[in-house]
Design a protein around this motif. Structure first.
Motif: not given
Length: 108
Positions: A11-19, A22
């Motif tokens: 989940l942390g990796s996904m959040q970084d990737t989404i940021k 964007q």
């Protein structure tokens, strides 16, 4: 067996990737032209119109201007949607499908 640490890491990796995605979208410029370049519209990857260029010859022909502007706007909107879909696919492809939070053998 469920592994909460792996889930948290994923989940942390996904959040970084989404940021990152964007931020890249803000920097991505997509453009469309109509009427052989008489009208040009540019948007960023988030779909925000950042520039419109209209040839002076169209200023006296409201109907043609409207048609060409709609065409360019529709084309650039389609480009933004295509870019978003491509980015989303790249996001899902890059998530690391070998993370297996429920135990068992990793995908591969």
């Amino acid at each position: 067996m469920f592994d909460a640490k792996q889930l948290g890491a994923m989940l942390g990796s996904m959040q970084d990737t989404i940021k990152d995605l964007q931020e890249r979208n803000e920097q991505t410029i997509l453009s469309a032209k109509s009427g052989g370049g008489l009208v040009s519209v540019s948007c960023n990857g988030n779909g925000e119109v950042i520039d419109i260029s209209i040839d002076d010859s169209l200023l006296e022909d409201k109907e043609s201007l409207q048609i060409l502007l709609m065409s360019a706007l529709n084309d650039v909107r389609k480009s933004v949607e295509d870019n978003r879909q491509s980015s989303a696919m790249n996001l899902f492809n890059g998530l690391g499908t070998d993370l297996n939070i429920f135990g068992g053998k990793p995908n591969g």
